[in-house]
Design a protein around this motif. Structure first.
Motif, PDB file in Angstrom:
ATOM      1  N   VAL A 101       4.010  -1.233 -25.617  1.00 25.04           N
ATOM      2  CA  VAL A 101       4.224  -2.520 -26.259  1.00 25.04           C
ATOM      3  C   VAL A 101       3.126  -3.454 -25.803  1.00 25.04           C
ATOM      4  N   ASP A 102       2.478  -4.113 -26.726  1.00 24.51           N
ATOM      5  CA  ASP A 102       1.318  -4.924 -26.399  1.00 24.51           C
ATOM      6  C   ASP A 102       1.657  -6.362 -26.047  1.00 24.51           C
ATOM      7  N   ALA A 103       2.871  -6.776 -26.283  1.00 23.52           N
ATOM      8  CA  ALA A 103       3.221  -8.173 -26.029  1.00 23.52           C
ATOM      9  C   ALA A 103       3.088  -8.503 -24.554  1.00 23.52           C
ATOM     10  N   ALA A 104       2.619  -9.731 -24.264  1.00 21.90           N
ATOM     11  CA  ALA A 104       2.410 -10.149 -22.875  1.00 21.90           C
ATOM     12  C   ALA A 104       3.705 -10.123 -22.079  1.00 21.90           C
ATOM     13  N   LYS A 105       4.831 -10.374 -22.767  1.00 18.87           N
ATOM     14  CA  LYS A 105       6.118 -10.389 -22.062  1.00 18.87           C
ATOM     15  C   LYS A 105       6.488  -9.002 -21.552  1.00 18.87           C
ATOM     16  N   ASP A 106       5.913  -7.963 -22.145  1.00 16.47           N
ATOM     17  CA  ASP A 106       6.217  -6.607 -21.730  1.00 16.47           C
ATOM     18  C   ASP A 106       5.205  -6.056 -20.729  1.00 16.47           C
ATOM     19  N   ALA A 107       4.408  -6.922 -20.120  1.00 11.66           N
ATOM     20  CA  ALA A 107       3.446  -6.508 -19.096  1.00 11.66           C
ATOM     21  C   ALA A 107       3.956  -6.944 -17.731  1.00 11.66           C
ATOM     22  N   SER A 108       3.705  -6.130 -16.719  1.00 15.77           N
ATOM     23  CA  SER A 108       4.134  -6.445 -15.360  1.00 15.77           C
ATOM     24  C   SER A 108       2.937  -6.435 -14.427  1.00 15.77           C
ATOM     25  N   GLU A 109       3.122  -7.019 -13.273  1.00 12.68           N
ATOM     26  CA  GLU A 109       2.052  -7.077 -12.271  1.00 12.68           C
ATOM     27  C   GLU A 109       2.272  -5.984 -11.235  1.00 12.68           C
ATOM     28  N   GLU A 110       1.319  -5.064 -11.126  1.00 12.41           N
ATOM     29  CA  GLU A 110       1.362  -4.034 -10.083  1.00 12.41           C
ATOM     30  C   GLU A 110       0.588  -4.548  -8.873  1.00 12.41           C
ATOM     31  N   PHE A 155      -2.348   3.205  12.799  1.00  9.71           N
ATOM     32  CA  PHE A 155      -2.761   4.536  12.336  1.00  9.71           C
ATOM     33  C   PHE A 155      -4.283   4.692  12.334  1.00  9.71           C
ATOM     34  N   GLY A 156      -4.996   3.620  12.656  1.00  8.60           N
ATOM     35  CA  GLY A 156      -6.453   3.683  12.700  1.00  8.60           C
ATOM     36  C   GLY A 156      -7.126   3.320  11.396  1.00  8.60           C
ATOM     37  N   LEU A 157      -6.380   2.634  10.496  1.00  9.70           N
ATOM     38  CA  LEU A 157      -6.927   2.203   9.211  1.00  9.70           C
ATOM     39  C   LEU A 157      -6.922   0.681   9.141  1.00  9.70           C
ATOM     40  N   GLU A 158      -7.423   0.151   8.029  1.00 13.68           N
ATOM     41  CA  GLU A 158      -7.430  -1.297   7.843  1.00 13.68           C
ATOM     42  C   GLU A 158      -7.027  -1.629   6.409  1.00 13.68           C
ATOM     43  N   LEU A 159      -6.016  -2.478   6.289  1.00 10.49           N
ATOM     44  CA  LEU A 159      -5.619  -2.984   4.974  1.00 10.49           C
ATOM     45  C   LEU A 159      -6.608  -4.073   4.602  1.00 10.49           C
ATOM     46  N   ASP A 160      -7.535  -3.745   3.718  1.00  9.67           N
ATOM     47  CA  ASP A 160      -8.657  -4.633   3.429  1.00  9.67           C
ATOM     48  C   ASP A 160      -8.272  -5.769   2.495  1.00  9.67           C
ATOM     49  N   GLU A 161      -7.447  -5.473   1.472  1.00  8.85           N
ATOM     50  CA  GLU A 161      -7.187  -6.483   0.444  1.00  8.85           C
ATOM     51  C   GLU A 161      -5.894  -6.141  -0.291  1.00  8.85           C
ATOM     52  N   ILE A 162      -5.210  -7.181  -0.737  1.00 11.04           N
ATOM     53  CA  ILE A 162      -4.008  -7.014  -1.560  1.00 11.04           C
ATOM     54  C   ILE A 162      -4.291  -7.687  -2.896  1.00 11.04           C
ATOM     55  N   THR A 163      -4.318  -6.901  -3.956  1.00 11.43           N
ATOM     56  CA  THR A 163      -4.633  -7.437  -5.277  1.00 11.43           C
ATOM     57  C   THR A 163      -3.514  -7.073  -6.256  1.00 11.43           C
ATOM     58  N   THR A 164      -3.629  -7.594  -7.458  1.00 18.18           N
ATOM     59  CA  THR A 164      -2.651  -7.277  -8.494  1.00 18.18           C
ATOM     60  C   THR A 164      -3.363  -6.685  -9.697  1.00 18.18           C
ATOM     61  N   GLU A 165      -2.610  -5.899 -10.457  1.00 11.41           N
ATOM     62  CA  GLU A 165      -3.163  -5.234 -11.641  1.00 11.41           C
ATOM     63  C   GLU A 165      -2.116  -5.301 -12.748  1.00 11.41           C
ATOM     64  N   VAL A 182      -9.604   2.963  -0.663  1.00  8.74           N
ATOM     65  CA  VAL A 182      -8.624   3.590  -1.552  1.00  8.74           C
ATOM     66  C   VAL A 182      -7.662   2.523  -2.048  1.00  8.74           C
ATOM     67  N   GLY A 183      -7.476   2.469  -3.358  1.00  6.16           N
ATOM     68  CA  GLY A 183      -6.503   1.546  -3.935  1.00  6.16           C
ATOM     69  C   GLY A 183      -5.234   2.292  -4.300  1.00  6.16           C
ATOM     70  N   VAL A 184      -4.100   1.901  -3.704  1.00  7.17           N
ATOM     71  CA  VAL A 184      -2.820   2.556  -3.989  1.00  7.17           C
ATOM     72  C   VAL A 184      -1.808   1.514  -4.433  1.00  7.17           C
ATOM     73  N   LYS A 185      -0.929   1.920  -5.359  1.00  6.86           N
ATOM     74  CA  LYS A 185       0.116   1.021  -5.817  1.00  6.86           C
ATOM     75  C   LYS A 185       1.174   0.871  -4.732  1.00  6.86           C
ATOM     76  N   ARG A 186       1.475  -0.382  -4.389  1.00  7.04           N
ATOM     77  CA  ARG A 186       2.396  -0.642  -3.276  1.00  7.04           C
ATOM     78  C   ARG A 186       3.763   0.000  -3.505  1.00  7.04           C
ATOM     79  N   ASP A 187       4.322  -0.190  -4.683  1.00  4.39           N
ATOM     80  CA  ASP A 187       5.674   0.329  -4.937  1.00  4.39           C
ATOM     81  C   ASP A 187       5.698   1.847  -4.888  1.00  4.39           C
ATOM     82  N   LEU A 188       4.635   2.472  -5.404  1.00  2.00           N
ATOM     83  CA  LEU A 188       4.548   3.936  -5.385  1.00  2.00           C
ATOM     84  C   LEU A 188       4.420   4.441  -3.955  1.00  2.00           C
ATOM     85  N   LEU A 189       3.643   3.735  -3.156  1.00  8.70           N
ATOM     86  CA  LEU A 189       3.453   4.113  -1.750  1.00  8.70           C
ATOM     87  C   LEU A 189       4.752   3.987  -0.970  1.00  8.70           C
ATOM     88  N   PHE A 190       5.448   2.878  -1.134  1.00  5.25           N
ATOM     89  CA  PHE A 190       6.694   2.672  -0.394  1.00  5.25           C
ATOM     90  C   PHE A 190       7.776   3.664  -0.828  1.00  5.25           C
TER      91      PHE A 190
END
Length: 590
Positions: free
Chosen positions: A52-61, A31-41, A4-12
């Motif tokens: 807004v399509d400009a790169a400056k208006d994009a953030s890393e999730e 809790f009996g689970l495993e944090l398999d990977e931490i990626t960005t989107e 399952v991929g969940v957004k860190r900020d949304l989860l916290f």
């Protein structure tokens, strides 16, 4: 194991606390689970005027990818993960999920016709009222359906989920089976009206949906659900109708699950409504639906049944290897399951199994949760109560000894695939697949892995073919298992350990493999004798050259073959050099 991929900020934000990556990884393990990977989107920032399509208006999730046990369907979405962790952390008590009748009028009704028995006989339904979706919760709702389809639903073969905007429909609903030409509707996200035959052709090249078409394509009738006005809700298990599609603005959701397995359908419906009832105005409540079976029986869904199970504190301590009193164990277990003390037995705990925990089948599942609540790392390490001295199985010990001796005789060992194509063990050896006791793979991924091998010869011949540019002679051997279908075996098949050797040279070299056979029999102390030892008996085998094949007989039992391979066999494996082969079973010498 699903991920399952969940957004860190949304989860916290949902947990009400922020963690470092290491802290959250530790929490998952506890809790009996495993944090398999931490990626960005990459995530576009939305302004009032639009995206807004400009790169400056994009953030890393930052995305946490968490491995979930395959039977924990309740953890396959953010809502279920947050609920489980909040209870585990002691921030809330386990919710009491409730099924309620509608505020006005009678429950929505889904009528199952007799015709559905031909294709997909079961259906269950429920309604989520006054739902408030955000973009993230809407995506989570869709994603959970997809994960359930791939997991417990077995790619929609057992269960297909349909979710619809109830405000665009009029009950009662009918689950029927009709001829493809009689089913007409606009599929999801399309504009053209199609009948079911046209729809099958239209989606035959679709990246995702084409995998589900074979489930019903060859049936004379297709399952279909429509409302009182004749509006088609869905063509399960392929696609929903566009008329009732779910949007972020949707407030009332009609959920239907059609199935070939009623138990799985109940589990899927319970999981879906329990997880997303958290977004209803009355949290953790679901509206009942009446399902009228083909025999006229009316059943209300969802079941959402709580049940009680009892466990022994003494047994739990013994199984896990801890020593906790009943009060302490009840307190620990409450972090995962509602638990109380038995009024009749001080050693007994009464555990309330909620409708989200369909993985709880018997006592040992509860013992596992006790171990999780206690903490795996806290369980003391102890030596087993009994001492055992390990030793090899006789067949494995003999195998190792023979491998060494055959290698010393000048043969090179090969290790080939256990799976092969039907043609490898049949057509290429001049045999018919129906005459071979092979174990067939139900859903082979490639044509190279359709059956479990019944002989070691094809694997060695493929190895020779791949190395045919090497200088001659090429002498290969393998000592491994084959698998034979056997109705008398407990599981319908049995393993058989075999020795196989191939000599490839400018001449067949039958004397080379014959000499190897004699050497192996000498090592096994088996005499050349027609009664108590071994001997060769001329036989006809289509894989071997006529008049150049013999059966290896041991104590009047045919245990293998030795001979020169037929030219058509060599040609089938792209070999142009004569080969002689010996293959026999080792099972009789242990």
């Amino acid at each position: 194991m699903p991920t399952v991929g969940v957004k860190r900020d949304l989860l916290f934000k949902a947990l009400g606390k922020s963690y470092s990556d290491d802290e959250f990884q530790k929490l998952c393990f506890e809790f009996g689970l495993e944090l398999d990977e931490i990626t960005t989107e990459r995530q576009m920032i939305t302004k009032e005027q639009g995206e807004v399509d400009a790169a400056k208006d994009a953030s890393e999730e930052i995305i946490y990818r968490i491995d979930i046990p395959a039977n924990r369907y309740d953890l396959l979405c953010l809502e279920g993960l947050v609920l489980g962790l909040q209870v585990f952390l002691g921030n809330m008590q386990f919710p009491q999920f409730k099924k309620l009748p509608p505020v006005k009028g009678s429950p929505q009704r889904l009528i199952i016709t007799e015709a559905t028995k031909q294709i997909r006989p079961f259906a269950v339904a429920a309604v989520l009222r006054d739902v408030t979706f955000t973009k993230d919760s809407y995506n989570s709702f869709i994603d959970l359906q997809d994960k359930l389809h791939q997991n417990i639903c077995r790619k929609r073969a057992l269960v297909a989920i349909g979710t619809h905007d109830l405000d665009t429909l009029q009950g009662p609903f009918v689950f029927d089976a009709k001829a493809p030409k009689d089913i007409c509707f606009v599929p999801l996200n399309q504009e053209k009206l199609m009948n079911a035959e046209e729809l099958m052709n239209f989606y035959s090249t679709h990246a995702q949906l084409k995998a589900y078409l074979p489930i019903i394509r060859d049936s004379p009738v297709y399952p279909v659900i429509y409302d009182a006005n004749g509006v088609v809700l869905s063509l399960p298990p392929i696609i929903n109708g566009d008329h009732s599609k779910i949007k972020i603005e949707t407030r009332n959701i009609f959920i239907e699950c059609t199935a070939t397995d009623l138990t799985k359908a109940k589990i899927v419906l319970d999981t879906l409504v329990c997880m997303f009832s958290t977004h209803c105005s009355k949290q953790f409540t679901v509206e009942l639906c009446d399902v009228v079976n083909s025999n006229g029986e009316i059943v209300q869904y969802p079941e959402m049944a709580f049940r009680k199970e009892s466990i022994s504190v003494k047994a739990a301590n013994a199984y896990i290897g801890i020593n906790e009193c009943p009060e302490s164990m009840a307190k620990m277990l409450n972090r995962l399951l509602p638990t109380t003390h038995s009024k009749e037995n001080l050693d007994e705990l009464e555990v309330l199994i909620p409708p989200t925990r369909h993985d709880m089948l018997h006592g040992c599942d509860i013992y596992e949760d006790v171990a999780i609540a206690y903490g795996y790392n806290r369980i003391p390490k102890t030596l087993p109560g009994t001492a055992q001295i390990a030793r090899q199985y006789p067949i494995n010990k003999l195998t190792e000894q023979l491998r060494e001796q055959i290698a010393q005789a000048g043969f090179t060992e090969g290790l080939t695939f256990t799976l092969c194509s039907r043609d490898d063990i049949a057509g290429k050896l001049n045999k018919k697949i129906v005459d071979i006791p092979a174990v067939h793979i139900a859903n082979p991924k490639t044509l190279e892995f359709q059956v479990v091998r019944t002989t070691l010869i094809p694997g060695l011949l493929k190895t020779l073919s791949a190395n045919r540019k090497m200088p001659l002679p090429l002498k290969l051997f393998e000592v491994s298992d084959v698998v034979l279908a056997d109705s008398n075996a407990e599981v319908g098949a049995r393993n058989e350990r075999r020795v196989c050797a191939v000599n490839c040279n400018k001449t067949a070299g039958f004397e080379v493999v014959h000499g190897l056979l004699d050497r192996v029999m000498q090592l096994l102390e088996v005499p050349w004798d027609s009664k108590e030892g071994y001997y060769l008996k001329a036989v006809d085998d289509p894989a071997y050259f006529p008049g150049r094949c013999a059966a290896i007989v041991y104590k009047n039992v045919d245990i293998g073959r030795i001979g020169v391979l037929h030219p058509t066999v060599l040609q089938a494996f792209e070999l142009s050099t004569p080969c002689s082969v010996v293959e026999f079973s080792m099972e009789y010498f242990v």
